[in-house]
Motif scaffolding. Structure first.
Motif, PDB file in Angstrom:
ATOM      1  N   TRP A   1      -5.143 -11.386   6.134  1.00 38.69           N
ATOM      2  CA  TRP A   1      -4.811 -11.107   4.564  1.00 38.69           C
ATOM      3  C   TRP A   1      -5.906 -11.839   3.517  1.00 38.69           C
ATOM      4  O   TRP A   1      -5.487 -12.181   2.850  1.00 38.69           O
ATOM      5  N   HIS A   2      -7.158 -11.742   4.026  1.00 43.89           N
ATOM      6  CA  HIS A   2      -8.258 -11.925   2.968  1.00 43.89           C
ATOM      7  C   HIS A   2      -8.702 -10.493   2.252  1.00 43.89           C
ATOM      8  O   HIS A   2      -8.581  -9.695   2.949  1.00 43.89           O
ATOM      9  N   GLU A   3      -8.847 -10.901   1.004  1.00 45.96           N
ATOM     10  CA  GLU A   3      -9.250  -9.525   0.286  1.00 45.96           C
ATOM     11  C   GLU A   3     -10.611  -8.875   0.746  1.00 45.96           C
ATOM     12  O   GLU A   3     -10.431  -7.619   0.887  1.00 45.96           O
TER      13      GLU A   3
ATOM     14  N   ALA B   1      -7.954  -1.248  -5.475  1.00 47.34           N
ATOM     15  CA  ALA B   1      -7.424  -2.574  -6.044  1.00 47.34           C
ATOM     16  C   ALA B   1      -6.567  -3.110  -4.779  1.00 47.34           C
ATOM     17  O   ALA B   1      -5.908  -2.182  -4.071  1.00 47.34           O
ATOM     18  N   LEU B   2      -6.031  -4.243  -4.707  1.00 43.10           N
ATOM     19  CA  LEU B   2      -5.046  -4.872  -4.078  1.00 43.10           C
ATOM     20  C   LEU B   2      -3.821  -4.960  -4.845  1.00 43.10           C
ATOM     21  O   LEU B   2      -3.867  -5.244  -5.852  1.00 43.10           O
TER      22      LEU B   2
ATOM     23  N   HIS C   1      -0.499  -6.714  -6.183  1.00 41.88           N
ATOM     24  CA  HIS C   1      -0.409  -8.012  -6.683  1.00 41.88           C
ATOM     25  C   HIS C   1      -0.016  -9.087  -5.631  1.00 41.88           C
ATOM     26  O   HIS C   1      -0.575 -10.452  -5.562  1.00 41.88           O
TER      27      HIS C   1
ATOM     28  N   THR D   1       0.192  -8.767  -2.532  1.00 41.40           N
ATOM     29  CA  THR D   1      -0.882  -8.723  -1.437  1.00 41.40           C
ATOM     30  C   THR D   1      -2.155  -9.753  -1.984  1.00 41.40           C
ATOM     31  O   THR D   1      -2.357 -10.531  -1.110  1.00 41.40           O
ATOM     32  N   LYS D   2      -2.588  -9.611  -3.066  1.00 39.43           N
ATOM     33  CA  LYS D   2      -3.786 -10.457  -3.395  1.00 39.43           C
ATOM     34  C   LYS D   2      -3.197 -11.921  -3.554  1.00 39.43           C
ATOM     35  O   LYS D   2      -4.122 -12.623  -3.250  1.00 39.43           O
ATOM     36  N   GLN D   3      -1.953 -11.999  -3.857  1.00 40.16           N
ATOM     37  CA  GLN D   3      -1.650 -13.609  -4.095  1.00 40.16           C
ATOM     38  C   GLN D   3      -1.232 -14.182  -2.708  1.00 40.16           C
ATOM     39  O   GLN D   3      -1.077 -15.481  -2.589  1.00 40.16           O
TER      40      GLN D   3
ATOM     41  N   VAL E   1      -2.564  -1.664  -0.467  1.00 37.42           N
ATOM     42  CA  VAL E   1      -4.044  -1.212  -1.034  1.00 37.42           C
ATOM     43  C   VAL E   1      -3.963  -0.041  -1.848  1.00 37.42           C
ATOM     44  O   VAL E   1      -3.411   0.877  -1.190  1.00 37.42           O
TER      45      VAL E   1
END
Length: 288
Positions: free
Chosen positions: A189-191, A206-207, A209, A211-213, A222
């Motif tokens: 789960w790395h961007e 975009a990811l 929110h 997922t990005k956090q 995604v």
């Protein structure tokens, strides 16, 4: 398509892209007549003056019209059509809000900031649509990869130009879709890792929110831009590979891809993203 062009009843609003042509100063005759429209003056000009010194085109070898009932048909020269069509093979197209940016500013942006190897010609088509005619595949691909691109205060999402493009017909060559990677181990789960996996499906935008956090969940999410043309492939699994830490051994696994939106393939036009009952192409065909 031809029927649509004949009977199109949409407004002529082109998002502010209408360009007035500079006809030059009015003639003395026109001024004397109280500013008569220049088109009216041109219509009254003599035949010889209208032709001037222009050479007559050679038309004897061109196809003859064919009367088919009430319709007059013409079969255009195929080789010449193909030659002209090829000149647009490296083109992109997009709708631009010309109330936010002028055509001259758009051209300057392309010349100054796009770092192109060769020149790009930008043609306004009406109703805000613009075609970007590149001279080589590399320039087209480089600009397409950067899409959506911020130009002025707006985001421009480029699409591939298609032949028989009609500004009066809604064009849906791509679609923004949320995809999921269920049960993906958390160390992935790395961007950059997630965006890399998503590139196998479409163009990542975009990811999510959460997922990005890095918040816990059952799936990574995604947003991707997917090609929906008849040649597009629906990806259901992606082979993810990496090296075992400290070795040159390759480790891989298959990651399932889930689509949140309807991504079924139409049985009529063979494109992704809608069913036969929602197909615009079929409705136009049925109306003929």
């Amino acid at each position: 398509m031809a029927e649509n062009r004949r009977n199109g009843k949409e407004s002529n609003d082109d998002g502010g892209a209408h360009e007035d042509l500079d006809r030059g100063p009015a003639s003395q005759a026109a001024m004397a007549m109280g500013g008569v429209n220049s088109d009216a003056l041109r219509s009254n000009s003599s035949y010889a003056k209208a032709v001037g010194n222009a050479s007559w085109p050679t038309i004897d070898s061109l196809p003859e019209p064919i009367q088919a009932g009430e319709i007059r048909r013409i079969i255009i020269p195929q080789q010449d059509y193909e030659s002209k069509r090829q000149s647009f093979r490296y083109s992109l197209i997009r709708r631009v809000n010309f109330k936010a940016i002028s055509l001259d500013a758009l051209r300057k942006e392309a010349a100054d900031k796009w770092n192109l190897n060769q020149r790009v010609t930008i043609h306004p088509l009406g109703k805000g649509f613009v075609i970007f005619q590149f001279q080589c595949e590399g320039d087209k691909a480089a600009v397409r990869r950067r899409s959506p691109m911020k130009i002025g205060s707006q985001l421009i999402r480029f699409q591939h130009w298609k032949s028989d493009f009609n500004i009066h017909v809604k064009q849906t060559w791509s679609k923004l879709i949320w995809i999921r990677f269920p049960d993906l181990p958390l160390e992935y789960w790395h961007e950059n890792v997630l965006l890399s996996i998503a590139k196998a499906v479409g163009r990542p935008v975009a990811l999510d929110h959460h997922t990005k956090q890095g918040l816990m969940g059952h799936y990574a999410r995604v947003l991707v831009e997917m090609d929906t043309t008849e040649t597009a492939s629906l990806i259901e699994e992606v082979q993810v590979e990496r090296l075992e830490p400290g070795t040159t051994r390759v480790f891989g696994f298959r990651q399932q891809v889930q689509y949140e939106d309807d991504i079924s393939r139409c049985g009529f036009c063979k494109r992704l993203g809608h069913k036969v009952g929602e197909c615009r192409s079929k409705r136009l065909e049925d109306e003929k």
